[in-house]
Design an enzyme around this catalytic site. Structure first.
Site, short mmCIF file in Angstrom:
data_model
loop_
_atom_site.label_atom_id
_atom_site.label_comp_id
_atom_site.label_asym_id
_atom_site.label_seq_id
_atom_site.Cartn_x
_atom_site.Cartn_y
_atom_site.Cartn_z
N GLU A 75 -10.33 12.49 7.92
CA GLU A 75 -10.12 13.82 7.37
C GLU A 75 -11.43 14.63 7.34
O GLU A 75 -11.45 15.80 7.72
CB GLU A 75 -9.55 13.72 5.95
CG GLU A 75 -8.15 13.12 5.92
CD GLU A 75 -7.81 12.57 4.54
OE1 GLU A 75 -7.32 13.35 3.71
OE2 GLU A 75 -8.04 11.37 4.29
N ASP A 127 -9.32 0.50 1.92
CA ASP A 127 -8.36 0.10 2.94
C ASP A 127 -8.95 0.45 4.31
O ASP A 127 -8.63 1.47 4.91
CB ASP A 127 -7.05 0.87 2.68
CG ASP A 127 -6.00 0.59 3.73
OD1 ASP A 127 -6.05 -0.47 4.37
OD2 ASP A 127 -5.11 1.45 3.90
N GLU A 172 -10.85 3.96 3.56
CA GLU A 172 -9.90 4.77 2.77
C GLU A 172 -10.18 4.56 1.29
O GLU A 172 -10.20 3.43 0.81
CB GLU A 172 -8.44 4.44 3.11
CG GLU A 172 -8.06 4.90 4.52
CD GLU A 172 -6.55 4.93 4.78
OE1 GLU A 172 -6.12 5.74 5.61
OE2 GLU A 172 -5.81 4.13 4.16
N GLN A 227 -4.55 2.18 15.18
CA GLN A 227 -3.42 2.65 14.38
C GLN A 227 -2.55 3.63 15.17
O GLN A 227 -1.32 3.54 15.16
CB GLN A 227 -3.96 3.31 13.11
CG GLN A 227 -2.90 3.71 12.10
CD GLN A 227 -3.51 4.31 10.82
OE1 GLN A 227 -4.73 4.28 10.64
NE2 GLN A 227 -2.68 4.85 9.97
N LYS A 262 -5.13 -2.36 10.17
CA LYS A 262 -5.46 -2.45 8.75
C LYS A 262 -5.70 -3.88 8.29
O LYS A 262 -6.44 -4.09 7.32
CB LYS A 262 -4.28 -1.90 7.92
CG LYS A 262 -3.87 -0.47 8.23
CD LYS A 262 -4.65 0.51 7.39
CE LYS A 262 -3.99 1.89 7.39
NZ LYS A 262 -4.74 2.81 6.50
N GLU A 286 -9.22 4.30 -2.25
CA GLU A 286 -7.99 4.05 -2.99
C GLU A 286 -8.27 3.39 -4.33
O GLU A 286 -9.34 2.82 -4.55
CB GLU A 286 -7.06 3.11 -2.19
CG GLU A 286 -6.67 3.62 -0.82
CD GLU A 286 -5.47 2.89 -0.22
OE1 GLU A 286 -4.71 2.27 -0.99
OE2 GLU A 286 -5.31 2.96 1.01
N THR A 297 -9.46 -5.78 3.70
CA THR A 297 -9.27 -4.81 2.63
C THR A 297 -10.19 -5.28 1.50
O THR A 297 -10.21 -6.48 1.21
CB THR A 297 -7.81 -4.80 2.14
OG1 THR A 297 -6.94 -4.52 3.24
CG2 THR A 297 -7.58 -3.77 1.04
N HIS A 313 -3.84 13.89 1.61
CA HIS A 313 -4.13 12.92 2.67
C HIS A 313 -2.97 12.88 3.67
O HIS A 313 -3.19 12.91 4.89
CB HIS A 313 -4.37 11.54 2.06
CG HIS A 313 -4.50 10.43 3.07
ND1 HIS A 313 -5.61 10.29 3.88
CD2 HIS A 313 -3.65 9.42 3.41
CE1 HIS A 313 -5.45 9.22 4.66
NE2 HIS A 313 -4.27 8.68 4.40
N ARG A 367 -8.67 3.63 13.39
CA ARG A 367 -7.75 4.75 13.66
C ARG A 367 -7.20 4.74 15.07
O ARG A 367 -6.05 5.17 15.30
CB ARG A 367 -8.48 6.08 13.42
CG ARG A 367 -8.99 6.26 12.02
CD ARG A 367 -7.87 6.23 11.00
NE ARG A 367 -8.39 6.43 9.65
CZ ARG A 367 -7.66 6.28 8.56
NH1 ARG A 367 -6.38 5.90 8.65
NH2 ARG A 367 -8.19 6.47 7.37
N ASP A 398 0.84 -1.19 0.00
CA ASP A 398 0.00 0.00 0.00
C ASP A 398 0.88 1.25 0.00
O ASP A 398 1.77 1.38 0.85
CB ASP A 398 -0.92 -0.01 1.22
CG ASP A 398 -2.13 0.89 1.03
OD1 ASP A 398 -2.42 1.28 -0.12
OD2 ASP A 398 -2.80 1.21 2.03
#
Lengths: 444, 444
Positions: free
Chosen positions: A389, A249, A215, A256, A269, A217, A273, A150, A253, A143
């Site tokens: 975000e 993804d 996420e 993480q 993570k 992607e 996925t 971002h 948080r 990844d």
């Protein structure tokens, strides 16, 4: 590698599969993406298929009725074995000249007026009657982190004093992800359990993650790989890429933030996925390539990441959309609601740079390996590709039109990513969608 | 899972393969590790083998002459298919009762006095005439960081003000590595090219890595995996582990320092990782288990990482040795020189804790997945498992007995890792060795 247009890109082409000719169809005859599929509930082996309108052309069936006769690249045992496989790895490994010949052959036999219309009609299955598997056996998954918007926004939340690290503008930052937990659209997964350390307490606690996020992607499927100890030069990199898909993804948080130093994200993570079933080839996207440049104020790429074709056409104009359907919306029969809209053109690094960087030290890629682009947030706050975000780290709830709010994901939420390339007056090169649903945490 | 001894651990057992009975032989009848091998240069398919003394027992050949008749766990098509495969994945996936029955059967037929001695003699190949492949198809590779002595020493070099991060004593830190570039002992690899940023310059430079290093690790091969969305409880974790091997996690320290933030090591590691051909089963190591405890001054593990058997026998008493053979030594015919000696007993986290942590969020493991233990440095400086530590970040050259010095690896250097479990008066449970050689950088 120079991007070239050919007869398969002709905007006037129409298919005898009428649904492919409709406005805003994701899968016109100019697209022709690949997946593996079977009839829903059939428990048969999966087969390779090509999307056309709202149908799937069964590729081994089409090959069996000699739809690809007359193309020298599409003959012989290797091609037949690849077409009859249960994953796309074999076809990916055959290389760009074969992919291109197959695209041309498919374009011709699916066009209005094709002599094979009658024969190939029997090789179609409506997408509504299909189910999908992962399109390839993914040996390794990497990844990247290619959106500077971002990286800056997330950096502010994890490291307020040091948002964008000094290496970001030099190195296409990437890390290894978990291949085993990648699933295809429709994947459902439990809210993960693990350690988090809320800022208000001294010691970490164990329990379900509270800050669940998606996420936005793109996934990049490698076609022909490289031998261990060799590198793929940036100007040849795209000939090693089979195509692109959508990739979500999923991220916890709070886990993480606690685990990621010093070796990067791990349990935050690797529980799931999700990717879209359809892989859109680079050739289909050729009309939607953009020049890539680096602001004069920023460092220019080192020579191994720079080149004429990188500059001329390294970027892609692909719209990327996030939608949310909450349990309340499902109950009310309300459609999913858009959370944001971004574009892959904002990526700070190109696909070719990711491939060249990944292999410059001799690391080997295999057919079917998957690269994630990293979250594709655009420059505007509403173009952000994650809730982290959009809600400014959980401080500003999102207001949904049915009166609900979201800070992070709640149990039962389905997140849908969509992507498409489009120009006024041209057919849309769509990626379909990737959907995934968060289930409640397992009981401990 | 409680560690139990049985007749296969009897110290008095001797084999009719006489070399297995010699003092300090790595592969006595109490060991019986697995590999895949073929006759050197034969280009035949690889086969599963079991080490006994200086010989390899060809497992499919032994099965074909009914060496395992009479064991219910060792009958049927699944077992036969697993034994006849070119990798150990099938056997790994069959689970602990099958591994244990096979060990018992092998121990009995290889003992002095076995009625099958005459028949099985024809199923032996001298190890000197064999070559090896990776013992399993490695779907995913994860590298942990379980030596607190290594984490502290390296942390001091990368983050002088913040050596051991606050999560270290709570989280068995790990990250995903690259599976495609893992090779078996004898692997040669080029000095990697890439970006580094020397402290004396403003901008990064591209070229061969200058600070090449090894890392002394054990590899942990997963046997039966777990379904996505489920967890392996710590007290059941060892029944999911097939065995251990030696692992060298080659590292380019200058590339690592520049690239590792915020997502962890990537190109600094993924150009090559080398493992030993032989996998020693956990059952063979049963006599060498140690109680595991956590200093009272340190945080005790969270409940999902704690348990009676973790405390009773979570650690392993395995000696781990690093040796270096420079080109000058090769020319002079000098043997490799020991750089350090450490022990897996110093690991801050156990194998069972690594497995439980990896899956607690629902991440799925597959048979043949590989976990690295992380560099196993002991508490004393001379027990360090990397040059980075032994030379204090490159500041203090190592003096070799032939007059040479080393700060980091030089082109042509071969690093050899060895490992063994041993008690006075008992046979040695050896891992053999893993060797790897650094070649000069490719021309750009």
């Amino acid at each position: 590698m120079t991007v070239q247009l050919n007869e398969t890109h002709d905007l006037q082409l129409r298919s005898w599969v009428q649904s492919a000719n409709q406005l805003n169809c994701d899968f016109p005859i100019q697209n022709l993406p690949f997946a593996v599929f079977r009839r829903k509930g059939s428990h048969q082996p999966y087969r390779i298929g090509v999307a056309i309108g709202d149908q799937i052309l069964d590729l081994p069936a089409a090959h069996a009725v000699h739809a690809f006769a007359g193309y020298t690249e599409l003959q012989g045992g290797h091609f037949t074995a690849a077409v009859n496989a249960q994953t796309l790895n074999g076809l990916m490994g055959l290389g760009a000249p074969v992919w291109s010949a197959l695209r041309l052959a498919l374009s011709r036999v699916l066009r209005e007026g094709s002599a094979l219309q009658g024969t190939l009609h029997a090789c179609l299955l409506p997408q509504a009657q299909a189910e999908y598997a992962l399109p390839a056996h993914i040996g390794d998954y990497t990844d990247f982190y290619t959106s500077i918007h971002h990286a800056t926004a997330v950096g502010k939340l994890f490291r307020p004093d040091n948002p964008l690290l000094p290496n970001y503008k030099w190195v296409p930052i990437g890390y290894h992800g978990r291949a085993s937990s990648i699933g295809v659209s429709g994947q459902e997964f439990h809210r993960p359990l693990g350690q988090t350390k809320p800022p208000t307490v001294e010691e970490p606690v164990f329990g379900p993650a509270k800050r669940m996020d998606y996420e936005l992607e793109l996934g990049i499927f490698i076609g022909q790989g490289n031998a261990l100890g060799t590198a793929i030069p940036v100007e040849q990199a795209e000939s090693h890429v089979f195509g692109l898909c959508l990739l979500n993804d999923w991220s916890a948080r709070d886990m993480q933030a606690w685990e990621y130093q010093p070796l990067g994200p791990f349990l935050a993570k690797n529980f799931a996925t999700t990717i879209s079933p359809w892989i859109v080839t680079l050739e289909a996207l050729a009309p939607y390539r953009l020049a890539w440049h680096r602001d004069a104020a920023d460092p220019q790429p080192l020579p191994y990441l720079d080149g004429e074709s990188v500059r001329a056409s390294g970027s892609f104009d692909i719209q990327l959309e996030v939608l949310l359907q909450t349990p309340a919306m499902k109950t009310a029969g309300t459609a999913a609601e858009r959370l944001s809209l971004s574009n892959f053109r904002h990526s700070y690094w190109t696909v070719s740079q990711m491939v060249a960087h990944h292999t410059v030290n001799g690391c080997n890629l295999h057919a079917g390996d998957l690269l994630g682009s990293g979250t594709q947030s655009g420059p505007a706050p509403e173009e952000a590709g994650s809730l982290l975000e959009l809600t400014e780290g959980g401080k500003k709830p999102l207001q949904l039109s049915n009166g609900e709010q979201r800070v992070f994901m709640e149990d039962g939420d389905t997140v849908i990513l969509r992507g498409w390339a489009h120009k006024e007056g041209a057919p849309r090169i769509g990626f379909g969608e990737v959907a995934g649903t968060l289930l409640p945490a397992r009981q401990i």
